[in-house]
Each structure stands twice: as C-alpha cells, then as structure tokens.
Design a protein around this motif. Structure first.
Motif, mmCIF file in Angstrom:
data_model
loop_
_atom_site.group_PDB
_atom_site.id
_atom_site.type_symbol
_atom_site.label_atom_id
_atom_site.label_comp_id
_atom_site.label_asym_id
_atom_site.label_seq_id
_atom_site.Cartn_x
_atom_site.Cartn_y
_atom_site.Cartn_z
ATOM 1 N N PRO A 107 -6.111 24.627 13.734
ATOM 2 C CA PRO A 107 -5.387 25.659 12.976
ATOM 3 C C PRO A 107 -5.912 27.072 13.259
ATOM 4 C CG PRO A 107 -6.798 24.371 11.527
ATOM 5 C CD PRO A 107 -6.787 23.679 12.841
ATOM 6 N N LEU A 108 -7.220 27.189 13.385
ATOM 7 C CA LEU A 108 -7.816 28.522 13.537
ATOM 8 C C LEU A 108 -7.313 29.209 14.804
ATOM 9 C CD1 LEU A 108 -9.848 30.118 11.873
ATOM 10 C CD2 LEU A 108 -11.633 29.306 13.395
ATOM 11 N N LEU A 109 -7.226 28.447 15.888
ATOM 12 C CA LEU A 109 -6.860 29.066 17.161
ATOM 13 C C LEU A 109 -5.357 29.315 17.276
ATOM 14 C CD1 LEU A 109 -9.314 27.020 19.305
ATOM 15 C CD2 LEU A 109 -9.308 29.498 19.187
ATOM 16 N N SER A 110 -4.616 28.872 16.259
ATOM 17 C CA SER A 110 -3.194 29.221 16.279
ATOM 18 C C SER A 110 -2.992 30.631 15.745
ATOM 19 C CB SER A 110 -2.396 28.221 15.449
ATOM 20 O OG SER A 110 -2.717 28.401 14.088
ATOM 21 N N ILE A 111 -4.063 31.200 15.215
ATOM 22 C CA ILE A 111 -4.007 32.593 14.764
ATOM 23 C C ILE A 111 -4.447 33.460 15.936
ATOM 24 C CG2 ILE A 111 -4.821 34.204 13.024
ATOM 25 C CD1 ILE A 111 -5.855 31.714 11.496
ATOM 26 N N THR A 177 -13.304 27.069 38.661
ATOM 27 C CA THR A 177 -12.405 25.926 38.539
ATOM 28 C C THR A 177 -11.050 26.337 37.973
ATOM 29 O OG1 THR A 177 -13.266 25.506 36.352
ATOM 30 C CG2 THR A 177 -14.239 24.239 38.150
ATOM 31 N N ARG A 178 -10.157 25.392 38.067
ATOM 32 C CA ARG A 178 -8.803 25.615 37.588
ATOM 33 C C ARG A 178 -8.818 25.819 36.063
ATOM 34 N NH1 ARG A 178 -4.813 22.246 36.177
ATOM 35 N NH2 ARG A 178 -2.753 23.183 36.299
ATOM 36 N N TYR A 179 -9.711 25.058 35.399
ATOM 37 C CA TYR A 179 -9.775 25.181 33.946
ATOM 38 C C TYR A 179 -10.131 26.611 33.526
ATOM 39 C CZ TYR A 179 -11.375 24.697 29.170
ATOM 40 O OH TYR A 179 -11.559 24.883 27.841
ATOM 41 N N GLY A 180 -11.112 27.188 34.239
ATOM 42 C CA GLY A 180 -11.483 28.574 33.954
ATOM 43 C C GLY A 180 -10.313 29.512 34.161
ATOM 44 N N ALA A 181 -9.570 29.265 35.217
ATOM 45 C CA ALA A 181 -8.409 30.119 35.506
ATOM 46 C C ALA A 181 -7.371 29.987 34.394
ATOM 47 C CB ALA A 181 -7.802 29.717 36.849
ATOM 48 N N MET A 182 -7.256 28.777 33.836
ATOM 49 C CA MET A 182 -6.337 28.582 32.707
ATOM 50 C C MET A 182 -6.741 29.443 31.529
ATOM 51 S SD MET A 182 -5.819 24.503 33.033
ATOM 52 C CE MET A 182 -5.666 24.080 31.330
ATOM 53 N N LEU A 183 -8.034 29.433 31.237
ATOM 54 C CA LEU A 183 -8.521 30.234 30.102
ATOM 55 C C LEU A 183 -8.256 31.719 30.345
ATOM 56 C CD1 LEU A 183 -11.938 28.518 29.322
ATOM 57 C CD2 LEU A 183 -9.777 28.266 28.108
ATOM 58 N N GLU A 184 -8.502 32.147 31.574
ATOM 59 C CA GLU A 184 -8.256 33.555 31.884
ATOM 60 C C GLU A 184 -6.785 33.898 31.733
ATOM 61 O OE1 GLU A 184 -10.026 34.587 35.645
ATOM 62 O OE2 GLU A 184 -11.911 33.700 34.991
ATOM 63 N N GLU A 188 -5.014 36.878 29.543
ATOM 64 C CA GLU A 188 -4.126 37.915 30.049
ATOM 65 C C GLU A 188 -2.771 37.879 29.342
ATOM 66 O OE1 GLU A 188 -5.312 40.251 31.840
ATOM 67 O OE2 GLU A 188 -7.220 39.211 32.107
ATOM 68 N N ASP A 189 -2.201 36.699 29.187
ATOM 69 C CA ASP A 189 -0.923 36.599 28.463
ATOM 70 C C ASP A 189 -0.714 35.147 28.053
ATOM 71 O OD1 ASP A 189 1.658 36.465 27.534
ATOM 72 O OD2 ASP A 189 2.389 37.988 28.928
ATOM 73 N N GLU A 190 -0.964 34.882 26.780
ATOM 74 C CA GLU A 190 -0.953 33.503 26.327
ATOM 75 C C GLU A 190 0.422 32.847 26.441
ATOM 76 O OE1 GLU A 190 -3.201 32.804 22.855
ATOM 77 O OE2 GLU A 190 -2.489 30.757 22.614
ATOM 78 N N ASP A 191 1.453 33.610 26.073
ATOM 79 C CA ASP A 191 2.797 33.029 26.109
ATOM 80 C C ASP A 191 3.220 32.717 27.538
ATOM 81 O OD1 ASP A 191 3.060 33.182 23.355
ATOM 82 O OD2 ASP A 191 3.601 35.304 23.477
ATOM 83 N N LEU A 192 2.881 33.635 28.416
ATOM 84 C CA LEU A 192 3.211 33.423 29.820
ATOM 85 C C LEU A 192 2.489 32.187 30.354
ATOM 86 C CD1 LEU A 192 4.847 34.857 32.045
ATOM 87 C CD2 LEU A 192 2.713 35.909 32.798
ATOM 88 N N ALA A 193 1.210 32.065 29.992
ATOM 89 C CA ALA A 193 0.427 30.919 30.443
ATOM 90 C C ALA A 193 1.067 29.629 29.955
ATOM 91 C CB ALA A 193 -1.009 31.028 29.917
ATOM 92 N N GLU A 194 1.495 29.639 28.705
ATOM 93 C CA GLU A 194 2.125 28.460 28.123
ATOM 94 C C GLU A 194 3.406 28.109 28.888
ATOM 95 O OE1 GLU A 194 1.653 27.848 24.103
ATOM 96 O OE2 GLU A 194 2.176 25.801 24.713
ATOM 97 N N SER A 195 4.189 29.150 29.158
ATOM 98 C CA SER A 195 5.464 28.907 29.833
ATOM 99 C C SER A 195 5.255 28.432 31.265
ATOM 100 C CB SER A 195 6.316 30.173 29.811
ATOM 101 O OG SER A 195 5.734 31.140 30.649
ATOM 102 N N MET A 196 4.092 28.710 31.807
ATOM 103 C CA MET A 196 3.821 28.253 33.171
ATOM 104 C C MET A 196 3.171 26.875 33.183
ATOM 105 S SD MET A 196 2.637 31.786 34.908
ATOM 106 C CE MET A 196 2.243 31.101 36.487
ATOM 107 N N VAL A 198 0.568 25.687 31.205
ATOM 108 C CA VAL A 198 -0.801 25.502 30.755
ATOM 109 C C VAL A 198 -0.768 24.968 29.329
ATOM 110 C CG1 VAL A 198 -2.958 26.677 30.197
ATOM 111 C CG2 VAL A 198 -1.644 27.393 32.198
ATOM 112 N N ASN A 199 -1.487 23.889 29.083
ATOM 113 C CA ASN A 199 -1.583 23.397 27.704
ATOM 114 C C ASN A 199 -2.598 24.285 26.983
ATOM 115 O OD1 ASN A 199 -1.945 22.116 25.315
ATOM 116 N ND2 ASN A 199 -1.991 20.054 26.211
ATOM 117 N N THR A 200 -2.111 25.412 26.474
ATOM 118 C CA THR A 200 -3.025 26.431 25.949
ATOM 119 C C THR A 200 -3.816 25.914 24.769
ATOM 120 O OG1 THR A 200 -1.244 27.314 24.601
ATOM 121 C CG2 THR A 200 -1.629 28.381 26.710
ATOM 122 N N ARG A 201 -3.191 25.103 23.925
ATOM 123 C CA ARG A 201 -3.890 24.607 22.739
ATOM 124 C C ARG A 201 -5.133 23.842 23.103
ATOM 125 N NH1 ARG A 201 0.001 21.862 18.384
ATOM 126 N NH2 ARG A 201 1.273 23.682 17.890
#
Lengths: 315, 415, 284
Positions: A107-111, A177-184, A188-196, A198-201
């Motif tokens: 829940p916390l990270l959804s904020i 690693t790829r995981y680090g790139a996901m976090l980055e 940079e843009d969480e919504d964009l990452a999600e749409s591409m 990335v399982n951002t959660r």
C-alpha cells in the motif's frame, strides 16, 4: 540517461580506494582511527542502503530510519533475553525489517511523490511511539546490552566493512542489470515504465524490502557498537542527514553516495569542531548553495565535461 | 702558632664550603624532587548540548565546567602524586546537538582521537546513558553530571561516578510533604516520553505505593506534545490532591499554563526541572505561584564545606566570568570538577581504574553539598535535594526545613 | 460511565488547539499547492515569528495581539523576497532537491534563532486566564486566538476567492501551463503566493506565541502537525487544511482523554496513512 550506461570506471575506482584506505586502521590496529572510520563507513552504508530505494526509484523515503531502529531493537532485544553473542542475531536484524517492509510496502508504495515522503515521515515516529509504549523494550529508556557480551572494536569494524562492501556490490549489480534499469525507468517515468511492460509494483517492493533489510542490518550493527538500542535510533535528523547526503552526492548512482557521505561527514565534522556555536548555521548555508549550484548532486559535475565523462563516468 | 692559625682558617673555609655544599645540595635535592608542572595538561573531554533540546541546561553546565577549569588552573593545577607533577586542566568539548548519535560519535572521538584522560558526561540522562556505553567499552572513567536516571547506574558499569541525587528520589520529598499535611493523599503522576522523566516517575510511583499514597493516574505524554489539555482534563476528572511530574522546559511551562486554564486545582504541584531557572517565571509570571520543584542546589543552602570554595566565592567568580546567575547545573558541573580533583589528590594517580577506586573512599562536602557514592554502582548517595517553590516572584527553598528560606505555602493557592 | 462535562471539555480543548494546528498548516499548504515545493523550513518560520512576537512584547509591553499586522507584513516581505532571490531556481528543481534546499534553510533559520535569542524556553505571560460556562473551562488567550484566526482566515479566503490575484493563484494551482497560456504572469503569482504563504505562517507563529511556550527547537513539532494537516486536508486546499488541523486537535484531545495521550502520535499517523491510501493512491 544514455551516458549513465558507460563502463564503470570512476565510481568503482573511488570505492576501491575507500576500501583500500579502510583496511589501514585494521592493520595499524589503532582503535582511534578505527572508531573514526567506523562512523564514516556507517554513514556510507546508510546512504547506500537508502540509495537502493530513493536513489534508484526516486521515492523519497523519510521512514528509512524506522527499519534502522527496528534492526537495532531486534538485536538488542534478542541479546538481552538470550544473553548470547549479539552478532548471531544480525540475520534477524535483516529479516524483521524486511518482513515489515513487505507487509506495509504494497500500500505504501502506491502513494507517490511528496505524499510518499510525508507518509514515511510519520512512519519512523509511529514505530518509535509503539516501541516506547512496550514494557519489554523498557519504554523510553531502551535496551543497553553492554553487560551481555564483550565488545570488540575489531569485530564491529569488520562487520561494518563487510556490510559496506556488500552494499557496494549490490549497487554495482543494480547499475549493470536489467532489474536496475527497471528501477531507473520507474524513477524517470513510472507510468511509462508500466506501459512498457515493467511490473513496477513488484520492482519497487523488492527494492523497498532490500533497502529495509540493509537498514536493519546497519541498525543491528550500530546497536552492537553503541552497546545500546534506544528510541534515539528513530531520529528524523539522522534520516534527513542520510537523505541530504544522498541527494547532495547524486541518487541512483554508484559514486553519488560516496561523494555525499564524504561531504556530509567531513564537512559537518570540520564545522562542528571549528564553530561550536555556528556550525549548523554555516552547514545550512552550504546545503542551500549545493542544491542551487548542483541540483542533481555533486557527482553529476562530471557531465558538465562530456569528453571526460564519456571516458571515466558511470558515476 | 702560625700553622694553627692557618689551619683554623682552612678549617673555617672548609666548614663554610661544606655548609654551602649541604645547603646547595639540599636545594638541589629539593629542586629535583619538587613537584613540577607537567608539560602536557590534563585533558578532560565531554560533549555538551549547545544546540537542541538540552541547550539551556547544557550551556549552564558548560559554564560551570569552564569556571572550575579557571579556578583549578589559577591554583596551579591538580597535583598527581605518582608522577609528582601538577597538571593544568584543559577541557575538550563539542556540541552534541542534544542528539544521541552525535554523543556516540563524539565520545568515540574524544577517547580515541583527542586522547582525553578523563571524561565528563553530557547533560541529560538520555545522552549520559548513551555516553556511558562508550566510556565503559574503553574502561574510561566518566563523572556523570546533569544526569541521574537510575538506569544509568543499573547496567553494571564500573567506571561511572554520579553527582546528582538519583532521579528516583526527585519527587519523594514532595510525597513526604503530602503525607505530613493531609491524610490519605492521592496523586497523579504525569511525565514526558523521555528516559529521565520516566525514571523519576517510576521512582515516585514506587515510593508513593510504598508509603500508601494512592496513584490515581500514571501517564506519559509525547515528546513533541503542543497541547497537554487532554492529559490534564483526564487528571482533573480524577480529583487528586497533587500533580507530580513533567519533563523538561517547553512541556513543563505548557503544563502549568494549561493547568491554570483548565482549572486543575490541586493542593500541591511539583515539576521536575524548569522551575529552577528564571525563564520559568518570565514565561508564566504570577501563574508560577506555589509551584514546587526539586533542585540539586540553590545558593541559599548552607552546607558544612570541607572542600573547595565557599558558596560566596563560587557566586562571585561565576558572576564575574559569565555576567549571569549560576543555576544548579553550573554548580553541579563545578562540583564535579572538585570531586574529580579530590579523587585525583586522594588516589594520587591518573589511572582511570584506580581513580574509580579512589572515589569509593571519598566523602567530601563542597559548596554544592555532600558527595559520596555507592561503591558498587557509582550512584550518588551522599547528595541531598532541596525543594524550591515560587512565591510572589521569588524562588524560595522550602524543604528540608533546616535550610528553608521561607515556609512552604500549602495548599498551593488556587489559580 | 459517560461524563458530559469531560466530553464537552475535551471537545472545546480540541477545537481551540486544532484551530492553531490548522492555521499553522495553511501557509505550508498554499506554498506546496501553488509552487509545488515542500517547505521543510516551515516550522522554523513559525518559531521565528513567535520569537519576533515575544521580542515585541518584551520591548513594548503591548498585548501580543497588536503584533499581528506587523508579523503578517514581515512574513509577506520575507516570502516575497525569498522567492525573488532564489525562488525561480528552487521551483525548477526536482521536488526531492527542493526539499533539500529547504532543509538547509531550516537549519540556517533555527540555529540563527538559537544564537540570537538563546536556548531558554520563552512564553508570553499574557492573559493566562479562563472563564467557565457550565463546568467547561475556556482559556481566554486561546479563545482570542480562535477569533483572530477565524478573522484572518476569512480575509485570506476572500483574497483568494474574490480578487484577481486570488483567482490567478487558484488557476496556477489547477493548471500551471494553462494559467501561463491565458496570460497570467506565473512568476509574479509565485512570488505573491510565497509572500502570502509565509505571511500566514508568521501569523500562525504569533498565535502560537500567544498560547504556547516555545524554544528554538519547537518548530519541528509544528512542522509535523502541519504536514499531517496538509495531507489530510488536501494540498493547496486552504479550507481543507484548516479543517484537517481542527480534526487533528479533536482526535488528539479525545484519544488523550479517553485512552492515553502517549499513543496519540501513532493514532494520528494511522489515520493519516488511511486517508492517504484512500485519497492519493497513484497521485503524483
């Protein structure tokens, strides 16, 4: 962020230098330099652990200190109840905070953004208040553990040294690693990452749990070195100092935490000694100037000189 | 008899030479064995709160240390027998910002980097218990000043020496007064979320229960509380005879102010630390009437001094140096210096372990009062508190009766 | 056993203190909403104003209420000039970096206060009195604070709702780019908002000085209450912020009276988290 993916040079070099220098107190065996270097390594470890979440994903975390404190209390409480070597409980100092982080992380990270920052600002205080209302933890007085084991400056130093090296390797790994790139990408843009895709959660939660576990271990080791776990571990000032170090150095990088921790530690220390009454006034002014002059952190100064940075960077 | 005359001259000359030689030799001998002034000063280290929550008492305590340093250095320093030297005193201190993390870092630094010989504690129990963990780790002597939580002395630490009356005894006099004045009193104990206040409250509760006083409320309020009306409203509903407790400065002043605003009328109200400072009266004026608080020292007390300066000398020198009035924090700091001086003189050494032994047999009365520790824990057992009360804008000592400057106003006038 | 006296006393206490929490948070809310920066130095501004009020009281002996116009003007000037000096740069920073800037400012301010006025606890012994309505005690100084705050808040509300500047401010809160597109000079609106924000903050500092004692370190506590009120009430929403502050006061009061005051920070935090989770999930 193309230039960030250059082969690692100066960052790794900086750390190797620090690790080399940090061996010297061990060789000379001087407790003086060991204690001094220990505090620096502890600061560096805290900044590196905060970097895992705040630096890589951009989630400004004011509640890091909650896990640091929980780690300290985990070790101290188990030591006072079992009366055996506190180093045996270091795994618990990682597991307990990690479990808490996992439970509240979803829940916390959804904020997002400043709301996340403000929520976490209350987290440390809330955990502190819960702990000081628990009789087993001696209310506001905390748990001193000096009586239960023989403190050894070597062990304490080596433990913190290993922690820093481990955190360095983790950060290095994340940068490669790829995981680090996901976090980055989340930063940079969480919504964009999600749409591409990335399982951002999941990615955020993993980073948060990892960072909490690291903070817990540092807290546990600090409790051992201070021979005491107390409500002062949940110090918002420490959290802000660690955060300030990270931001001043440059978040999400390898070199940033090193630069930030060094500045914070050495400048603040020099001012404290030279100006007993005015040191915080001056330090405040220094922080303001750094943010205005180098908003992305001091380690990004390299990118002002692209020719140099292309050769030596990945800061 | 020419020869004889010559020989008598020679004898006389020889005698004179011998005499001169003996005298010179004696002087040389004396010179060789006379105490010299050590080339290096005795370094005493501590951290002190110049900023942060404890800046008020911290700065007062620092002024006391500084004055003691001047006083002892003006006397030529401290004599250390086993080295046959006089040591000048040098103070090494830093601002700990009232912060435990700083305390830990600074005590590591003082011991390891600055290589101080002996340590004083920082002000406040919270910080002192933290510092004690460090000094104990290195087996270094620390004179605990400005901190008296019993828990500091319950850790089995072997290198600490207390100078304040233990926290658990801070409210016992107030309870004694209640028992003397009214039958079957009830009290409410309220305290700040803080190691020191908790320790005082625990001590008061235990003492009250032991004496058969009913504790109707035993409650903690948060550190950063800006409104104490909730806890006071609760207490008001309990109709107690006395409110005991508090914490430090901001919260205690707020407590008094809101107690008046809410009409919490009790026969006795004793706080912990703030009433001993003039800022308390400045912030409350006539609302301070009748408020009690324990104090570790007041200038009106009359101890039978057998060591160090008199109260008058202390007061005069303090005013001269700092241009302000000393508080008990300053007096205790100066007395801690005296206590240490006495122990070094008695033990004749700077060896921390032996010095700690020397404290065990020491029983002195300074201008600050009697000082004697419990040999095992190092906690202070000789020193006695006085109870002060604000009466018509004056701070009066009202208890114990033999040192009282005014008689106790009881019950406290209603607001 | 329900005791109506205690219940209503707790209600009155909560309202009186909550208004102070609320007004103290309004400036933070406004600056955050308009400029998009989180003013971590908010608490230091409150305490600075409290010390100015105290100073004025000591030197003139006038009731602290008469400091109100002065502190609003000084606060406005401080905020306006701060924006003119560095604001443009600060607003352009990443949010986390601007927080760092204000962290530096807060260190600078609170330690300057410490060095100027010393560490002693200060309080203004003005009207420490109360009157009684049917067993309920009402503090006079707090009641005056309440009335003054309501007056100040209504003026602020009219300023924001009815004037051109106010409308422009609201436009910037809703859509910064759009506001610029319709010809609003965003930077001068920023400067004025910063001025109003710090002005209200200074006003709240004067109110706090009238009812509570304070030290140079007191700002941190008020900052925490303010953060909670802003997030509960909505960033940039001044009515919401004020009401949230009042709610905080009430919650603290009732928890303190019916449970224990020592857990009220934890309770407040839990409420805060729940509200945030409901309201701001995924918000940026």
């Amino acid at each position: 962020m193309a230039q960030n993916r250059q082969p690692l040079k100066i960052g790794v070099l900086g750390y190797l230098l620090v690790f080399g220098l940090a061996v010297v107190p061990l060789l000379t065996g001087s407790p003086a330099s060991m204690a001094y270097a220990w505090s620096f390594l502890q600061m560096l470890a805290l900044v590196l652990s905060l970097n895992l979440i705040t630096g890589f994903t951009g989630y400004v975390n004011f509640g890091h200190i909650a896990f640091y404190g929980v780690g300290a209390y985990a070790v101290a409480y188990l030591t006072t109840t079992t009366r055996i070597d506190p180093y045996l409980f270091i795994p618990f100092a990682a597991i307990v905070p990690a479990a808490i982080a996992y439970a509240i992380g979803r829940p916390l990270l959804s904020i997002r953004g400043p709301y996340f920052a403000i929520t976490t600002l209350g987290l440390g205080e809330a955990v502190r208040v819960i702990i000081v209302n628990i009789p087993q933890f001696n209310y506001s007085e905390g748990l001193p553990i000096a009586a239960y084991f023989r403190y050894n400056v070597f062990n304490s130093y080596i433990a913190m040294y290993i922690t820093v090296v481990a955190l360095f390797l983790t950060t290095l790994l994340l940068r490669r690693t790829r995981y680090g790139a996901m976090l980055e990408a989340i930063r940079e843009d969480e919504d964009l990452a999600e749409s591409m895709g990335v399982n951002t959660r999941k990615a955020k939660l993993a980073a948060y749990v990892l960072s909490a576990a690291a903070a817990g271990v540092i807290g546990g080791l600090t409790a051992i070195t201070h021979v005491y776990a107390h409500p002062g571990f949940f110090s918002i000032n420490l959290n802000v100092s660690v955060l300030a170090s990270l931001l001043m150095g440059g978040g999400g990088t390898l070199l940033g935490p090193l630069v930030g921790a060094s500045i914070f530690y050495f400048i603040a220390d020099a001012l404290l000694i030279r100006f007993p009454y005015l040191h915080l006034v001056i330090f405040g002014a220094v922080v303001m100037m750094i943010t205005l002059a180098m908003p992305r952190g001091l380690s990004f100064i390299l990118y002002r000189y692209p020719k140099i940075s292309q050769r030596i960077a990945d800061v | 008899m020419k020869n004889k005359a010559v020989s008598s001259t020679v004898v006389a000359a020889l005698l004179i030479v011998a005499l001169v030689a003996v005298v010179a030799g004696f002087f040389v001998y004396q010179q060789l064995t006379a105490p010299t002034v050590a080339e290096k000063p005795l370094r005493i280290g501590f951290s002190i709160s110049i900023s942060g929550d404890f800046a008020v008492p911290g700065r007062k305590q620092l002024e006391g240390f500084e004055l003691w340093k001047d006083w002892i250095n003006a006397k030529g320093g401290i004599f250390v027998k086993d080295q046959n030297k006089y040591y000048k005193v040098e103070l090494v201190y830093y601002d700990d910002k009232s912060n435990k993390d700083e305390v830990i870092r600074l005590y590591e630094k003082l011991i390891n980097e600055d290589k101080v010989d002996i340590l004083f504690s920082p002000y406040s129990s919270t910080l002192a218990i933290t510092a004690a963990g460090i000094t104990e780790k290195y087996g270094r002597l620390m004179i605990v000043v400005g901190a008296n939580s019993d828990r500091i002395f319950q850790q089995g630490y072997r290198y600490i020496v207390g100078t304040y009356t233990p926290a658990s005894k801070m409210l016992t006099q107030a309870i004694d007064i209640l028992l003397e004045k009214i039958p079957n009193p009830t009290v409410a104990i309220i305290f700040k979320d803080d190691a020191f206040a908790k320790s005082v409250a625990d001590g008061a509760k235990a003492y009250a229960e032991q004496k058969g006083v009913r504790v109707a409320a035993f409650e903690m309020y948060p550190r950063d509380a800006k409104d104490l009306s909730p806890i006071l409203t609760k207490v008001k509903g309990l109709n107690v005879d006395a409110v005991l407790g508090g914490g430090h400065y901001e919260d205690e002043v707020l407590l008094v102010r809101q107690a008046k605003e809410l009409g919490v009328n009790v026969k006795l109200m004793s706080l912990l630390v703030s009433p001993s400072l003039p800022a308390f009266y400045d912030a409350l004026k006539e609302t301070s009437e009748g408020i009690l608080a324990p104090s570790h020292w007041e200038p009106q007390t009359k101890p039978n001094i057998n060591y160090g300066p008199t109260i008058n000398e202390f007061m005069t020198q303090f005013r001269q140096k700092w241009n302000s009035e000393p508080s008990y924090h300053s007096a205790a700091a100066f007395a801690a210096g005296l206590y240490l001086t006495a122990a070094i003189e008695k033990g004749g050494t700077l060896d921390n372990a032996k010095l700690r032994q020397a404290f065990n047999d020491l029983d002195i009365t300074t201008f600050y009062g009697r000082l004697k520790i419990d040999p095992v824990t190092g906690n202070q057992v000789g020193h006695e508190l006085v109870l002060l009360q604000w009466q018509k804008g004056q701070k009066q000592v009202v208890w114990p009766k033999d040192v009282a400057t005014a008689s106790l106003v009881f019950p406290k006038p209603s607001w | 056993m329900f005791n109506p006296e205690i219940f209503f006393q707790a209600l009155v206490n909560g309202l009186l203190m909550g208004t102070v929490y609320g007004i103290a948070a309004v400036g933070l809310s406004l600056i955050w909403g308009v400029l998009g920066v989180v003013n971590l130095a908010h608490g230091s501004f409150i305490i600075l104003s409290a010390y100015l009020t105290y100073w004025f009281f000591v030197y003139t002996g006038l009731p602290p209420l008469s400091t109100v116009p002065l502190s609003i003007v000084l606060g406005f000037a401080a905020g306006y000039l701060l924006y003119k000096a560095v604001g443009q740069k600060v607003v352009s920073l990443d949010p986390s970096t601007s927080v760092l800037f204000f962290f530096g400012l807060s260190l600078l301010l609170s330690n300057t206060i410490l060095n100027l006025w010393g560490p002693d606890v200060r309080g203004i012994p003005w009207l420490i009195q109360s009157f009684q309505i049917a067993e309920i005690r009402v503090s006079l100084a707090r009641l005056i604070t309440l009335a003054t705050t309501i007056l100040c808040f209504i003026s602020l509300y009219i300023l924001i709702q009815r004037t051109y500047i106010g409308k422009a401010i609201r436009a910037v809160v809703i859509n910064r780019v759009g506001a610029a597109a319709v010809g609003i000079d965003v930077h001068s609106i920023f400067a004025v908002s910063m001025g109003i924000g710090i002005g209200v903050t200074f006003f709240s500092g004067t109110m706090i000085a009238m009812v509570n004692p304070f030290t140079p370190a007191s700002g941190e506590g008020y900052l925490m209450y303010s953060f909670a009120s802003v997030v509960l009430g909505g960033v940039g929403n001044i009515i919401g912020t004020l009401l949230a502050g009042i709610l905080m006061g009430l919650v603290e009061s009732f928890i303190g009276v019916y449970f224990s005051q020592s857990i009220s920070p934890a309770a407040a935090f839990i409420i805060l988290v729940l509200v945030i989770l409901v309201r701001y999930r995924g918000a940026k």
